[in-house]
Write a protein that holds these residues in place. Structure first.
Motif, PDB file in Angstrom:
ATOM      1  N   LEU A  96       0.818  -1.213   0.000  1.00  0.00           N
ATOM      2  CA  LEU A  96       0.000   0.000   0.000  1.00  0.00           C
ATOM      3  C   LEU A  96       0.848   1.258   0.000  1.00  0.00           C
ATOM      4  O   LEU A  96       0.349   2.347   0.296  1.00  0.00           O
ATOM      5  N   ALA A 104       1.577   1.376  -4.754  1.00  0.00           N
ATOM      6  CA  ALA A 104       0.319   2.138  -4.696  1.00  0.00           C
ATOM      7  C   ALA A 104       0.603   3.592  -5.030  1.00  0.00           C
ATOM      8  O   ALA A 104       1.646   4.146  -4.639  1.00  0.00           O
ATOM      9  N   LEU A 137      -8.534   2.626   3.570  1.00  0.00           N
ATOM     10  CA  LEU A 137      -8.285   1.225   3.225  1.00  0.00           C
ATOM     11  C   LEU A 137      -9.321   0.650   2.263  1.00  0.00           C
ATOM     12  O   LEU A 137      -9.277  -0.557   1.991  1.00  0.00           O
ATOM     13  N   ASN A 153     -11.149  -0.726  -0.863  1.00  0.00           N
ATOM     14  CA  ASN A 153     -10.708  -1.377  -2.108  1.00  0.00           C
ATOM     15  C   ASN A 153      -9.235  -1.761  -2.093  1.00  0.00           C
ATOM     16  O   ASN A 153      -8.606  -1.867  -3.148  1.00  0.00           O
ATOM     17  N   THR A 154      -8.661  -1.989  -0.923  1.00  0.00           N
ATOM     18  CA  THR A 154      -7.274  -2.425  -0.830  1.00  0.00           C
ATOM     19  C   THR A 154      -7.138  -3.888  -0.425  1.00  0.00           C
ATOM     20  O   THR A 154      -6.047  -4.451  -0.520  1.00  0.00           O
ATOM     21  N   THR A 207       0.319   7.926  -0.059  1.00  0.00           N
ATOM     22  CA  THR A 207      -0.151   6.576  -0.336  1.00  0.00           C
ATOM     23  C   THR A 207      -1.032   6.117   0.818  1.00  0.00           C
ATOM     24  O   THR A 207      -1.008   6.713   1.906  1.00  0.00           O
ATOM     25  N   PRO A 208      -1.828   5.051   0.642  1.00  0.00           N
ATOM     26  CA  PRO A 208      -2.692   4.597   1.745  1.00  0.00           C
ATOM     27  C   PRO A 208      -1.912   4.245   3.010  1.00  0.00           C
ATOM     28  O   PRO A 208      -2.364   4.541   4.118  1.00  0.00           O
TER      29      PRO A 208
END
Length: 612
Positions: free
Chosen positions: A377, A382, A403, A405-406, A430-431
């Motif tokens: 992620l 990502a 989070l 759709n991860t 990034t996430p």
């Protein structure tokens, strides 16, 4: 100017009067003649077809409508046809404790009679009321009344259901009534709970265990007392309209405490603590058979490795790893893939990222730097994005949005609180980096479970370093399984108070350590996510825990069946004779290697921090 308007065609009416003369056998022109008047049909009054109106050059002017004066913020207009009004009294009864609402009407017309409405609720019996209003002597008069006396909002907290207690004596009753005409269109009644137990055959489930504190809200002074005055200052005219009555919002009170039933749970009531620490058995001899295994996750292809070093600390969103491979073939098979490394039965998932080779005469080595699975992620896997909460959310809702759709799930262990619309934004993150930033804003860390793809947000200091004496440890180590032990100290200024502030939609709070004067301030903390007192308390507590002199203790121990990897954030206890030394784990490193003779060595090294 005179305007002539004909409203119907003109016609010549024949007179109903006929004249005839009689002479009684005498000459018509004589003196003795008589006049006879005969009416052949009834007399009718005809309406003149001519209408005269006086006005200015712009056209006819209609009479000015009466102006309705509203009192105390009430807009109203009533329809009636002809006076006089008829006095009407209706009593509506609901709920307990008498609260009276009066409607007073006064007209300038002398023949009008005041109309009074009396509302009396909060009685022992529930009464469904339907009513329609008629006044005037010219027929039915349309009337619309709206009473939004309670704002219908989402229930913040609702605990149910004790429906096995039934029958009368309503402790709390809430009525919602809406009507748009003289006839009652809809009446909704909600009964929350009852007393006077009349037991029925229902299933009763009692939950026990540790209870988390929550916001408990209730309505105070609802319904509240008040009255409405309607004053009519103009004569009655035929006019369609409606009566709108506005009431103030009820007073809502919320407090932070333990949820309960009919009686509020006190904040100081202890909960059932069933925490059992991990404590390896004390033995005279430890027989160990370490194992090292590495496979490629995509196809379970076995990868041969010589050594592995896996480490993680507080403040990181992913662990780092360094692997040394046995051959170039294994090195090429693992590069760019996800690997599962099993050490003494415990699995660790890493991504083989940065290769490294070393060549010398008759010897070549191949290694690679890796990161744990949560690094998927972050860069370069990502893309960085921007975010702003479009609606009001909670802390858990913000982290869940990151989070989405991860393929990862969230397990929030922090106290949740509301975040207003647009209060939280980030740019080019990034996430993984965004989630770590949110966690640091409230004094938390990320505890990643790569096997189940679960991200736990836990406090950086689950137990305050000055309050470890009464806390239960997560892991207790005895001296028989400690291979190495070293200590060092760091000196820093100690603080017992800090100001924590938000930004445009935030709060400002002073966080003070309990039992102190709160006069030694740390640097102020400003963050966009400090939008609630609970956010300020959690962040301020972490800042105070980081201050002061610290003792850093490094311990190298074994990795056993009854001693799993010690994760950062755990409270570790170390036994010396009859005393227990307690400290918080700050970092953990696992080393595993295979010697030239084939001997396998697996150990874990932790660094714990405590106040001096």
């Amino acid at each position: 100017m005179i305007e002539l308007r004909f409203i119907n065609p003109y016609k010549v009416n024949k007179s109903p009067l006929q004249l005839s003369y009689q002479n009684n056998d005498m000459d018509v022109m004589g003196n003795d003649a008589a006049l006879v008047m005969r009416f052949t049909k009834p007399h009718a009054i005809n309406t003149s077809p001519l209408t005269m109106r006086f006005g200015d050059d712009t056209g006819p002017v209609d009479p000015t409508l009466p102006i309705l004066q509203a009192n105390i913020g009430i807009e109203s207009s009533l329809s009636w046809l002809n006076p006089p009004l008829i006095t009407q009294v209706k009593n509506l009864a609901w709920q307990t404790q008498s609260v009276k609402t009066e409607f007073e009407t006064a007209f300038s017309n002398a023949e009008l009679v005041p109309v009074a409405f009396g509302f009396d609720w909060q009685t022992t019996a529930l009464v469904t009321v339907q009513s329609s209003v008629k006044w005037g002597n010219s027929g039915y008069v349309s009337n619309v009344i709206q009473m939004p006396y309670k704002i219908i909002t989402a229930i913040e907290y609702n605990e149910k259901d004790f429906n096995w207690l039934t029958q009368l004596d309503v402790e709390h009753t809430e009525f919602k009534q809406h009507w748009n005409s003289s006839e009652l269109l809809k009446t909704a009644r909600e009964l929350h709970w009852h007393i006077k137990p009349l037991l029925e055959s229902r299933e009763l489930v009692i939950h026990y265990g540790e209870t988390d504190k929550e916001y408990i809200c209730y309505w105070r002074n609802h319904p509240f007392k008040g009255y409405v005055n309607l004053e009519f200052t103009a004569p009655a005219t035929t006019h369609n309209g409606r009566l709108v009555m506005r009431f103030n919002n009820p007073d809502k009170v919320c407090y932070w405490g333990l949820p309960g039933g009919l009686v509020r749970g006190d904040d100081d009531v202890p909960t059932i603590d069933r925490k059992i620490p991990i404590e390896p058995q004390l033995r005279n001899t430890y027989i160990m058979q370490p194992t090292i295994n590495c496979v490629r996750v995509s196809d379970d292809l076995k990868i041969l490795i010589n050594s592995v070093n896996y480490s993680i600390s507080r403040g990181q969103f992913s662990a780092t790893c360094n692997i040394k491979f046995c051959s170039r073939i294994d090195f090429e098979r693992a590069l760019g893939h996800e690997l599962k490394i099993s050490l003494n039965g415990y699995d660790f998932y890493v991504i083989c990222e940065q290769p490294s080779t070393s060549n010398r005469f008759a010897n070549a080595s191949y290694s690679a730097s890796c990161r744990s699975r949560f690094a998927l992620l972050s860069n370069p896997y990502a893309r960085a994005t921007n975010y702003a909460n479009p609606t009001a959310k909670t802390l858990a809702g913000i982290m869940s949005d990151i989070l989405v759709n991860t393929g990862w799930s969230l397990d929030n262990k922090m106290i949740d609180y509301p975040i207003p619309t647009g209060a939280f934004t980030y740019t080019n993150l990034t996430p993984a980096a965004a989630l770590l930033s949110v966690a640091k804003s409230v004094g938390a860390i990320l505890d990643i479970n790569d096997a189940t793809k679960t991200v736990s947000v836990v406090p950086a200091w689950p137990v305050m370093p000055w309050d470890t004496a009464n806390a239960i440890c997560d892991v207790i180590l005895n001296d028989s399984i400690i291979l190495e032990h070293s200590t060092s100290q760091t000196i820093s200024q100690e603080h017992n108070a800090v100001f924590v502030r938000g930004e445009q939609q935030g709060v400002a709070c002073k966080i003070k350590r309990a039992g102190t004067l709160g006069d030694q301030f740390a640097n102020d903390v400003v963050d966009t996510l400090i939008t609630h007192n609970q956010a300020a308390r959690q962040r301020g507590t972490c800042e105070l825990a980081n201050s002061g002199n610290k003792q850093n203790t490094t311990i190298r121990t074994k990795l056993l069946d009854d001693l799993p990897p010690i994760r950062p954030g755990m409270l570790v206890g170390i036994t010396y004779t009859d005393s227990v030394f307690k400290a918080t784990c700050d970092s953990m490193t696992i080393n595993a290697s295979i010697s030239d003779q084939g001997a396998i060595t697996v150990s874990q090294t932790i660094q714990v921090i405590s106040n001096v």
